[in-house]
Design a protein around this motif. Sequence first.
Motif, mmCIF file in Angstrom:
data_model
loop_
_atom_site.group_PDB
_atom_site.id
_atom_site.type_symbol
_atom_site.label_atom_id
_atom_site.label_comp_id
_atom_site.label_asym_id
_atom_site.label_seq_id
_atom_site.Cartn_x
_atom_site.Cartn_y
_atom_site.Cartn_z
ATOM 1 N N PHE A 87 0.838 -1.208 0.000
ATOM 2 C CA PHE A 87 0.000 0.000 0.000
ATOM 3 C C PHE A 87 0.870 1.255 0.000
ATOM 4 C CE2 PHE A 87 -1.770 3.547 2.324
ATOM 5 C CZ PHE A 87 -2.947 3.777 1.623
ATOM 6 N N ILE A 88 1.894 1.280 0.833
ATOM 7 C CA ILE A 88 2.760 2.461 0.934
ATOM 8 C C ILE A 88 3.465 2.716 -0.398
ATOM 9 C CG2 ILE A 88 4.906 3.315 1.988
ATOM 10 C CD1 ILE A 88 3.840 2.095 4.651
ATOM 11 N N VAL A 89 3.994 1.675 -1.012
ATOM 12 C CA VAL A 89 4.685 1.843 -2.295
ATOM 13 C C VAL A 89 3.721 2.344 -3.366
ATOM 14 C CG1 VAL A 89 5.864 0.617 -4.171
ATOM 15 C CG2 VAL A 89 6.479 0.138 -1.793
ATOM 16 N N VAL A 90 2.570 1.705 -3.491
ATOM 17 C CA VAL A 90 1.599 2.085 -4.527
ATOM 18 C C VAL A 90 1.077 3.501 -4.290
ATOM 19 C CG1 VAL A 90 -0.686 1.551 -5.480
ATOM 20 C CG2 VAL A 90 0.972 -0.289 -5.079
ATOM 21 N N ALA A 91 0.727 3.816 -3.052
ATOM 22 C CA ALA A 91 0.209 5.161 -2.755
ATOM 23 C C ALA A 91 1.275 6.221 -3.006
ATOM 24 C CB ALA A 91 -0.283 5.226 -1.313
ATOM 25 N N PHE A 92 2.508 5.966 -2.576
ATOM 26 C CA PHE A 92 3.578 6.946 -2.759
ATOM 27 C C PHE A 92 3.801 7.240 -4.243
ATOM 28 C CE2 PHE A 92 8.067 7.766 -3.675
ATOM 29 C CZ PHE A 92 8.195 9.003 -3.055
ATOM 30 N N TYR A 93 3.997 6.189 -5.040
ATOM 31 C CA TYR A 93 4.294 6.412 -6.451
ATOM 32 C C TYR A 93 3.089 6.919 -7.231
ATOM 33 C CZ TYR A 93 8.999 4.700 -5.883
ATOM 34 O OH TYR A 93 10.308 4.568 -5.485
ATOM 35 N N THR A 94 1.892 6.549 -6.832
ATOM 36 C CA THR A 94 0.693 7.080 -7.486
ATOM 37 C C THR A 94 0.584 8.578 -7.223
ATOM 38 O OG1 THR A 94 -0.451 4.961 -7.305
ATOM 39 C CG2 THR A 94 -1.822 6.925 -7.635
ATOM 40 N N ILE A 95 0.705 8.973 -5.978
ATOM 41 C CA ILE A 95 0.584 10.400 -5.640
ATOM 42 C C ILE A 95 1.747 11.196 -6.239
ATOM 43 C CG2 ILE A 95 0.606 12.046 -3.717
ATOM 44 C CD1 ILE A 95 -1.072 9.937 -2.165
ATOM 45 N N LEU A 96 2.951 10.625 -6.202
ATOM 46 C CA LEU A 96 4.094 11.298 -6.818
ATOM 47 C C LEU A 96 3.855 11.485 -8.314
ATOM 48 C CD1 LEU A 96 6.998 12.420 -6.591
ATOM 49 C CD2 LEU A 96 7.819 10.071 -6.953
ATOM 50 N N GLY A 97 3.306 10.460 -8.963
ATOM 51 C CA GLY A 97 3.018 10.558 -10.391
ATOM 52 C C GLY A 97 1.941 11.583 -10.706
ATOM 53 N N VAL A 98 0.920 11.657 -9.867
ATOM 54 C CA VAL A 98 -0.179 12.595 -10.090
ATOM 55 C C VAL A 98 0.268 14.029 -9.824
ATOM 56 C CG1 VAL A 98 -2.442 13.337 -9.230
ATOM 57 C CG2 VAL A 98 -2.008 10.912 -9.673
ATOM 58 N N LEU A 99 0.962 14.233 -8.702
ATOM 59 C CA LEU A 99 1.359 15.594 -8.326
ATOM 60 C C LEU A 99 2.660 16.031 -8.993
ATOM 61 C CD1 LEU A 99 0.550 15.534 -4.489
ATOM 62 C CD2 LEU A 99 -0.873 16.380 -6.370
ATOM 63 N N GLY A 100 3.492 15.059 -9.372
ATOM 64 C CA GLY A 100 4.766 15.387 -10.007
ATOM 65 C C GLY A 100 5.807 15.915 -9.045
ATOM 66 N N GLN A 101 5.493 15.866 -7.767
ATOM 67 C CA GLN A 101 6.410 16.387 -6.755
ATOM 68 C C GLN A 101 6.212 15.605 -5.462
ATOM 69 O OE1 GLN A 101 6.132 20.609 -6.448
ATOM 70 N NE2 GLN A 101 7.713 20.769 -4.893
ATOM 71 N N ASN A 102 7.255 15.530 -4.680
ATOM 72 C CA ASN A 102 7.263 14.801 -3.425
ATOM 73 C C ASN A 102 7.007 15.773 -2.262
ATOM 74 O OD1 ASN A 102 7.692 12.800 -1.563
ATOM 75 N ND2 ASN A 102 9.898 12.707 -1.841
ATOM 76 N N TYR A 103 5.985 15.492 -1.446
ATOM 77 C CA TYR A 103 5.672 16.332 -0.288
ATOM 78 C C TYR A 103 5.787 15.494 0.980
ATOM 79 C CZ TYR A 103 3.705 19.607 -3.666
ATOM 80 O OH TYR A 103 3.533 20.468 -4.714
ATOM 81 N N ASP A 104 6.600 15.962 1.922
ATOM 82 C CA ASP A 104 6.822 15.186 3.151
ATOM 83 C C ASP A 104 5.541 14.935 3.928
ATOM 84 O OD1 ASP A 104 9.525 14.876 2.688
ATOM 85 O OD2 ASP A 104 10.107 16.605 3.913
#
Length: 170
Positions: A87-104
């Motif tokens: 879940f953590i991997v999928v959610a992280f990369y999905t949100i990173l892909g959608v937003l295009g940026q990493n937010y802590d």
Amino acid sequence: MSFKRNFFRFIFISVLGVLLHFTYDWSNQNSLIGLFSATNESTFEHLKLIFFPMLLLTILELYFNNDNLPENFLGSRTISIIVGMIFIVVAFYTILGVLGQNYDFINIAIYFVGVIFALWLENKLYSKSYISNSTGTKILIFITLLFFLFTFYPSKLGLFIPPTLHANLL
């Protein structure tokens, strides 16, 4: 399981996981501490923050509370740990892909939701028996050894590369 017990589990896993984010640097990058702590900002290293607290909690519960645990506790916990990490991997990369940026703050929220999801799933699995406790033990040992191995010999896959370096590879 009771709400009180699950709340304690959530707090235990979450607090220890947050601490493990920093313990490697706090220990002056001690290799032994690095086996259990995040040694860099890669997604792989951050999976230690859910895996090892849940593994420690599992050991403590088996030792101190074995009589009060469901018959298929270890099998259910093993599946929930794996699904929580997925879940953590999928959610992280999905949100990173959608937003295009990493937010802590989003990454921290994903972690907490992953812990909650893993505990919820574990409770749902108690009434079923997908894997035996002995198989669960073998899987947890295998995953532990993989964490140890990849801590010292990380793969070249993106999962092992800190997200800030991904942009430099493009």
